[in-house]
Motif scaffolding. Sequence first.
Motif, PDB file in Angstrom:
ATOM      1  N   GLY A  64      78.228  -5.764  21.458  1.00  0.00           N
ATOM      2  CA  GLY A  64      78.490  -7.020  20.762  1.00  0.00           C
ATOM      3  C   GLY A  64      78.911  -8.155  21.672  1.00  0.00           C
ATOM      4  O   GLY A  64      78.936  -9.312  21.247  1.00  0.00           O
ATOM      5  N   ARG A  65      79.236  -7.847  22.920  1.00  0.00           N
ATOM      6  CA  ARG A  65      79.642  -8.880  23.874  1.00  0.00           C
ATOM      7  C   ARG A  65      78.654  -9.017  25.032  1.00  0.00           C
ATOM      8  O   ARG A  65      78.457 -10.124  25.536  1.00  0.00           O
ATOM      9  CB  ARG A  65      81.030  -8.550  24.446  1.00  0.00           C
ATOM     10  N   PHE A  66      78.069  -7.914  25.452  1.00  0.00           N
ATOM     11  CA  PHE A  66      77.137  -7.910  26.579  1.00  0.00           C
ATOM     12  C   PHE A  66      75.713  -7.701  26.070  1.00  0.00           C
ATOM     13  O   PHE A  66      75.498  -6.994  25.080  1.00  0.00           O
ATOM     14  CB  PHE A  66      77.465  -6.785  27.552  1.00  0.00           C
ATOM     15  N   THR A  67      74.754  -8.293  26.795  1.00  0.00           N
ATOM     16  CA  THR A  67      73.345  -8.111  26.467  1.00  0.00           C
ATOM     17  C   THR A  67      72.568  -7.833  27.743  1.00  0.00           C
ATOM     18  O   THR A  67      72.628  -8.621  28.694  1.00  0.00           O
ATOM     19  CB  THR A  67      72.772  -9.357  25.786  1.00  0.00           C
ATOM     20  N   ILE A  68      71.839  -6.728  27.747  1.00  0.00           N
ATOM     21  CA  ILE A  68      70.968  -6.410  28.866  1.00  0.00           C
ATOM     22  C   ILE A  68      69.548  -6.816  28.509  1.00  0.00           C
ATOM     23  O   ILE A  68      69.107  -6.676  27.363  1.00  0.00           O
ATOM     24  CB  ILE A  68      71.047  -4.908  29.232  1.00  0.00           C
ATOM     25  N   SER A  69      68.834  -7.347  29.490  1.00  0.00           N
ATOM     26  CA  SER A  69      67.442  -7.734  29.276  1.00  0.00           C
ATOM     27  C   SER A  69      66.690  -7.571  30.589  1.00  0.00           C
ATOM     28  O   SER A  69      67.302  -7.419  31.650  1.00  0.00           O
ATOM     29  CB  SER A  69      67.341  -9.178  28.776  1.00  0.00           C
ATOM     30  N   ARG A  70      65.374  -7.617  30.511  1.00  0.00           N
ATOM     31  CA  ARG A  70      64.566  -7.491  31.713  1.00  0.00           C
ATOM     32  C   ARG A  70      63.390  -8.449  31.648  1.00  0.00           C
ATOM     33  O   ARG A  70      62.878  -8.743  30.559  1.00  0.00           O
ATOM     34  CB  ARG A  70      64.093  -6.053  31.894  1.00  0.00           C
ATOM     35  N   ASP A  71      62.985  -8.911  32.821  1.00  0.00           N
ATOM     36  CA  ASP A  71      61.800  -9.748  32.965  1.00  0.00           C
ATOM     37  C   ASP A  71      60.912  -9.051  33.986  1.00  0.00           C
ATOM     38  O   ASP A  71      61.136  -9.165  35.199  1.00  0.00           O
ATOM     39  CB  ASP A  71      62.201 -11.143  33.426  1.00  0.00           C
ATOM     40  N   ASN A  72      59.927  -8.316  33.506  1.00  0.00           N
ATOM     41  CA  ASN A  72      59.075  -7.535  34.409  1.00  0.00           C
ATOM     42  C   ASN A  72      58.245  -8.425  35.327  1.00  0.00           C
ATOM     43  O   ASN A  72      57.888  -8.023  36.435  1.00  0.00           O
ATOM     44  CB  ASN A  72      58.179  -6.601  33.610  1.00  0.00           C
ATOM     45  N   ALA A  73      57.930  -9.639  34.887  1.00  0.00           N
ATOM     46  CA  ALA A  73      57.157 -10.556  35.735  1.00  0.00           C
ATOM     47  C   ALA A  73      57.967 -10.995  36.952  1.00  0.00           C
ATOM     48  O   ALA A  73      57.404 -11.321  38.002  1.00  0.00           O
ATOM     49  CB  ALA A  73      56.727 -11.769  34.931  1.00  0.00           C
TER      50      ALA A  73
END
Length: 122
Positions: A64-73
Motif C-alpha cells: 500500500g505504500r511501495f510500488t514495484i514496476s519494470r520497463d523492459n525497453a
Amino acid sequence: VQLQASGGGLVQAGGSLRLSCAASGRTFSRYAMGWFRQAPGKEREFVAAISWSGATYYADSVKGRFTISRDNAKNTVYLQMNSLKPEDTAVYYCAARDYRLGSPTLTEYDYWGQGTQVTVSS
C-alpha cells in the motif's frame, strides 16, 4: 547480468523516493526482479518482486505504500516508495532471478546490485 541501483537518499518521514535498478547483459525481460533491504544489525529482507508478466508481490510492511514496476525497453526496474517511515531506513538492493516468477526468498535470486542507501528521518 549486471545490476546498478540508484535513487537513494535522505528524506523526511512521510516523503517519497523512487529507486531505479538498471540491468545490463542478458535479456532483461526474461528475469523476475526483486527489491530487498538491509537495516543495520538486521538480516536482509524481502521488499517487493515483479514477474515477467508484471505480476507483483509485496512484503506486508510496505504493501500500500511501495510500488514495484519494470520497463523492459529500458532494462530497468523501479521501486516507488511513498509515505516513508523511519523504519524503512536501510540499504536497498535489487536482484534478478533467472525465472519467470518473483520470489520473497533471497537465495532464489541469481544476481545482485550494489545497494543504495535510504535514510528516513523522523
